[in-house]
Scaffold this motif. Structure first.
Motif, PDB file in Angstrom:
ATOM      1  N   LEU A  16     -22.348  15.390  24.509  1.00  0.00           N
ATOM      2  CA  LEU A  16     -21.270  16.223  23.986  1.00  0.00           C
ATOM      3  C   LEU A  16     -20.080  15.317  23.676  1.00  0.00           C
ATOM      4  CD1 LEU A  16     -21.410  19.219  26.500  1.00  0.00           C
ATOM      5  CD2 LEU A  16     -22.202  19.220  24.116  1.00  0.00           C
ATOM      6  N   PRO A  17     -19.473  15.476  22.503  1.00  0.00           N
ATOM      7  CA  PRO A  17     -18.303  14.652  22.178  1.00  0.00           C
ATOM      8  C   PRO A  17     -17.180  14.840  23.194  1.00  0.00           C
ATOM      9  CG  PRO A  17     -19.118  15.802  20.231  1.00  0.00           C
ATOM     10  CD  PRO A  17     -19.858  16.369  21.400  1.00  0.00           C
ATOM     11  N   GLU A  18     -16.328  13.837  23.287  1.00  0.00           N
ATOM     12  CA  GLU A  18     -15.262  13.854  24.288  1.00  0.00           C
ATOM     13  C   GLU A  18     -14.172  14.878  23.972  1.00  0.00           C
ATOM     14  OE1 GLU A  18     -13.636  10.002  24.978  1.00  0.00           O
ATOM     15  OE2 GLU A  18     -15.580   9.096  25.479  1.00  0.00           O
ATOM     16  N   LYS A  19     -13.848  15.042  22.704  1.00  0.00           N
ATOM     17  CA  LYS A  19     -12.764  15.956  22.332  1.00  0.00           C
ATOM     18  C   LYS A  19     -13.157  17.399  22.634  1.00  0.00           C
ATOM     19  CE  LYS A  19      -9.802  17.381  18.479  1.00  0.00           C
ATOM     20  NZ  LYS A  19      -9.498  17.216  17.031  1.00  0.00           N
ATOM     21  N   VAL A  20     -12.230  18.143  23.226  1.00  0.00           N
ATOM     22  CA  VAL A  20     -12.486  19.530  23.609  1.00  0.00           C
ATOM     23  C   VAL A  20     -11.524  20.457  22.877  1.00  0.00           C
ATOM     24  CG1 VAL A  20     -12.409  21.181  25.531  1.00  0.00           C
ATOM     25  CG2 VAL A  20     -13.416  18.919  25.872  1.00  0.00           C
ATOM     26  N   LEU A  21     -12.054  21.560  22.362  1.00  0.00           N
ATOM     27  CA  LEU A  21     -11.252  22.607  21.725  1.00  0.00           C
ATOM     28  C   LEU A  21     -11.372  23.859  22.579  1.00  0.00           C
ATOM     29  CD1 LEU A  21      -9.598  23.403  19.123  1.00  0.00           C
ATOM     30  CD2 LEU A  21     -11.769  24.294  18.224  1.00  0.00           C
ATOM     31  N   THR A  22     -10.278  24.230  23.248  1.00  0.00           N
ATOM     32  CA  THR A  22     -10.299  25.376  24.156  1.00  0.00           C
ATOM     33  C   THR A  22      -9.908  26.652  23.425  1.00  0.00           C
ATOM     34  OG1 THR A  22      -7.976  25.218  24.813  1.00  0.00           O
ATOM     35  CG2 THR A  22      -9.567  23.834  26.016  1.00  0.00           C
ATOM     36  N   ASN A  23     -10.117  27.776  24.100  1.00  0.00           N
ATOM     37  CA  ASN A  23      -9.661  29.051  23.553  1.00  0.00           C
ATOM     38  C   ASN A  23      -8.150  29.063  23.366  1.00  0.00           C
ATOM     39  OD1 ASN A  23     -12.314  29.876  23.668  1.00  0.00           O
ATOM     40  ND2 ASN A  23     -12.055  31.152  25.482  1.00  0.00           N
ATOM     41  N   PHE A  24      -7.440  28.394  24.258  1.00  0.00           N
ATOM     42  CA  PHE A  24      -5.976  28.342  24.159  1.00  0.00           C
ATOM     43  C   PHE A  24      -5.541  27.532  22.942  1.00  0.00           C
ATOM     44  CE2 PHE A  24      -6.973  28.947  28.689  1.00  0.00           C
ATOM     45  CZ  PHE A  24      -6.340  30.169  28.886  1.00  0.00           C
ATOM     46  N   ASP A  25      -6.328  26.511  22.582  1.00  0.00           N
ATOM     47  CA  ASP A  25      -6.056  25.780  21.344  1.00  0.00           C
ATOM     48  C   ASP A  25      -6.228  26.692  20.136  1.00  0.00           C
ATOM     49  OD1 ASP A  25      -5.623  23.315  22.669  1.00  0.00           O
ATOM     50  OD2 ASP A  25      -7.779  22.915  22.709  1.00  0.00           O
ATOM     51  N   LEU A  26      -7.275  27.527  20.168  1.00  0.00           N
ATOM     52  CA  LEU A  26      -7.541  28.425  19.045  1.00  0.00           C
ATOM     53  C   LEU A  26      -6.462  29.490  18.902  1.00  0.00           C
ATOM     54  CD1 LEU A  26     -11.417  28.879  19.339  1.00  0.00           C
ATOM     55  CD2 LEU A  26     -10.179  27.748  17.492  1.00  0.00           C
ATOM     56  N   GLU A  27      -5.828  29.871  20.024  1.00  0.00           N
ATOM     57  CA  GLU A  27      -4.743  30.850  19.966  1.00  0.00           C
ATOM     58  C   GLU A  27      -3.621  30.385  19.040  1.00  0.00           C
ATOM     59  OE1 GLU A  27      -5.074  32.783  24.479  1.00  0.00           O
ATOM     60  OE2 GLU A  27      -3.343  31.561  23.909  1.00  0.00           O
ATOM     61  N   LYS A  28      -3.468  29.064  18.926  1.00  0.00           N
ATOM     62  CA  LYS A  28      -2.412  28.496  18.093  1.00  0.00           C
ATOM     63  C   LYS A  28      -2.830  28.373  16.627  1.00  0.00           C
ATOM     64  CE  LYS A  28      -1.172  25.661  22.100  1.00  0.00           C
ATOM     65  NZ  LYS A  28      -1.157  24.279  22.659  1.00  0.00           N
ATOM     66  N   MET A  29      -4.114  28.637  16.357  1.00  0.00           N
ATOM     67  CA  MET A  29      -4.644  28.417  15.016  1.00  0.00           C
ATOM     68  C   MET A  29      -4.995  29.705  14.285  1.00  0.00           C
ATOM     69  SD  MET A  29      -7.196  25.344  16.250  1.00  0.00           S
ATOM     70  CE  MET A  29      -7.958  25.071  14.665  1.00  0.00           C
ATOM     71  N   VAL A  30      -5.325  30.754  15.050  1.00  0.00           N
ATOM     72  CA  VAL A  30      -5.829  31.990  14.449  1.00  0.00           C
ATOM     73  C   VAL A  30      -5.459  33.150  15.360  1.00  0.00           C
ATOM     74  CG1 VAL A  30      -8.103  31.915  15.571  1.00  0.00           C
ATOM     75  CG2 VAL A  30      -7.892  32.942  13.293  1.00  0.00           C
ATOM     76  N   ASP A  31      -5.504  34.365  14.834  1.00  0.00           N
ATOM     77  CA  ASP A  31      -5.127  35.556  15.600  1.00  0.00           C
ATOM     78  C   ASP A  31      -6.228  35.901  16.597  1.00  0.00           C
ATOM     79  OD1 ASP A  31      -4.013  37.877  16.560  1.00  0.00           O
ATOM     80  OD2 ASP A  31      -4.537  39.085  14.804  1.00  0.00           O
ATOM     81  N   THR A  32      -6.170  35.309  17.763  1.00  0.00           N
ATOM     82  CA  THR A  32      -7.142  35.556  18.831  1.00  0.00           C
ATOM     83  C   THR A  32      -6.501  35.175  20.156  1.00  0.00           C
ATOM     84  OG1 THR A  32      -9.450  35.214  19.475  1.00  0.00           O
ATOM     85  CG2 THR A  32      -8.210  33.263  18.809  1.00  0.00           C
ATOM     86  N   ASN A  33      -7.228  35.394  21.256  1.00  0.00           N
ATOM     87  CA  ASN A  33      -6.724  34.964  22.561  1.00  0.00           C
ATOM     88  C   ASN A  33      -7.891  34.714  23.498  1.00  0.00           C
ATOM     89  OD1 ASN A  33      -7.169  37.511  24.359  1.00  0.00           O
ATOM     90  ND2 ASN A  33      -6.086  38.319  22.554  1.00  0.00           N
ATOM     91  N   ASP A  34      -7.608  33.975  24.548  1.00  0.00           N
ATOM     92  CA  ASP A  34      -8.640  33.548  25.493  1.00  0.00           C
ATOM     93  C   ASP A  34      -9.405  34.733  26.073  1.00  0.00           C
ATOM     94  OD1 ASP A  34      -9.883  31.557  27.442  1.00  0.00           O
ATOM     95  OD2 ASP A  34      -8.837  32.892  28.831  1.00  0.00           O
ATOM     96  N   GLN A  35      -8.710  35.752  26.510  1.00  0.00           N
ATOM     97  CA  GLN A  35      -9.372  36.896  27.143  1.00  0.00           C
ATOM     98  C   GLN A  35     -10.336  37.574  26.173  1.00  0.00           C
ATOM     99  OE1 GLN A  35      -6.699  39.864  28.715  1.00  0.00           O
ATOM    100  NE2 GLN A  35      -8.350  41.233  29.349  1.00  0.00           N
TER     101      GLN A  35
END
Length: 331
Positions: A16-35
């Motif tokens: 698995l590549p080292e870089k990680v994209l979390t749900n919290f990262d996606l919250e800043k990119m698109v209308d979504t949230n971790d929960q």
């Protein structure tokens, strides 16, 4: 003699590549949230290939680990099969790049496109070549760099996909071996092809400025229909494997399903009243890595001591096409 041989899994590995994209990262990119993401998919993070890191690079690292696990060298490999929909280039095959990077002999190497079912298809192909007597050791890899085909403005798809690679060495078994690949069952239903696709970039719609501006070079999906058909096809393939081998579900130690969505996995397990504590689930860490998902999850389960030698394992997958398949083996 041809037709008298059986195959076994002699080595496994993943990367698995080292870089990680979390749900919290996606919250800043698109209308979504971790929960929302966790409740609907079970995914918490995904790994993303670095700039300049290609599908064949992920293949290489997973393959080297599988070779080490099997106690083999690249010169022992007779054939390479890479399951991927996100290869280095449209041509040549990623398998040819991998053959070169590994330093293998001048052996047959090719890609196989069955989307998320690609690894199961690849293992079945390897098993048949070994059963025929043609080859002794086949390297099967499932690998994807899917994030480069994802529209991060589309919240339905961008939350799902990640990058990774998993590899198996499928080898000819000795006469007294009991750890064998028992059966494979593969299917496809092209009537459902439009449920999950990348519309642009092929001969139907060649790459153009209009394709890029319309974002037709990215994955598109009809989520509700995919969910329904994923549960149906994976359950069917599991049932087919169990009936073919005259094996009740309670005799299976682990199911390793395609890691697409936790709710899909739970629904498939419920079809057989199969307890979730005997289902390998690793998608919280990886997201959907398509053809890589089963071998990555399998390797993780081996490394953490869940899956052990001698256990009976059922693999099941579905993917764009729609493709589906199962493998029953004693590891």
């Amino acid at each position: 003699m041809a037709g008298q041989f059986r195959s076994r899994v002699s080595g496994v590995g993943s990367y698995l590549p080292e870089k990680v994209l979390t749900n919290f990262d996606l919250e800043k990119m698109v209308d979504t949230n971790d929960q929302w993401i966790v409740e609907r998919t079970g995914i918490e993070r995904r790994h993303i290939a670095a700039e300049g890191e290609f599908t064949s690079d992920l293949c290489l690292k997973a393959s080297q680990r599988a070779l080490e696990d099997a106690g083999l060298t690249p010169h022992d490999i007779d054939m390479i099969v890479v399951g991927t929909v996100s290869g280095d280039r449209q041509m040549p095959s990623t398998a040819c790049y991998l053959q070169s990077k590994l330093g293998c002999r001048n052996i047959v190497s090719f890609d196989l496109n069955a989307a998320c079912s690609g690894f199961v298809y690849g293992v079945s192909v390897a098993d048949q070549f070994i059963r025929s007597g043609m080859y002794k050791h086949v390297l099967v890899v499932g690998a994807e760099v899917l994030h480069r085909f994802v529209n991060y403005q589309d919240r339905e798809t961008c939350i799902l996909f990640g990058d990774g690679a998993g590899a198996w060495i499928v080898s000819r078994a000795e006469a007294n071996e009991t750890n064998l690949i028992e059966s494979s069952h593969l299917h496809s239903d092209g009537d459902l092809a439009e449920l999950l696709t990348v519309p642009g970039g092929g001969s139907i719609m060649p790459q153009s400025q209009q394709v890029l501006e319309s974002k037709l070079n990215f994955v598109t999906m009809k989520g509700r229909e995919i969910f329904k058909n994923a549960v149906r096809t994976m359950a069917l393939c599991c049932r087919e494997a169990l009936e073919h081998n005259n094996l009740p579900p309670e005799k299976v130690d682990w199911i390793v399903p395609h890691q697409a969505n936790k709710r899909i996995i739970e629904a498939v397990a419920d079809q057989f009243k199969f307890p979730m504590d005997r289902v390998i689930v690793y998608l919280h860490e990886t997201g959907n890595t398509s053809a890589a998902s089963i071998p990555v999850a399998f390797d993780w389960a081996v490394k953490t001591g869940k899956i052990k030698r001698g256990q009976t394992i059922l693999l099941t997958a579905f993917g764009a096409g729609l493709t589906s398949g199962s493998i029953l083996l004693r590891y």
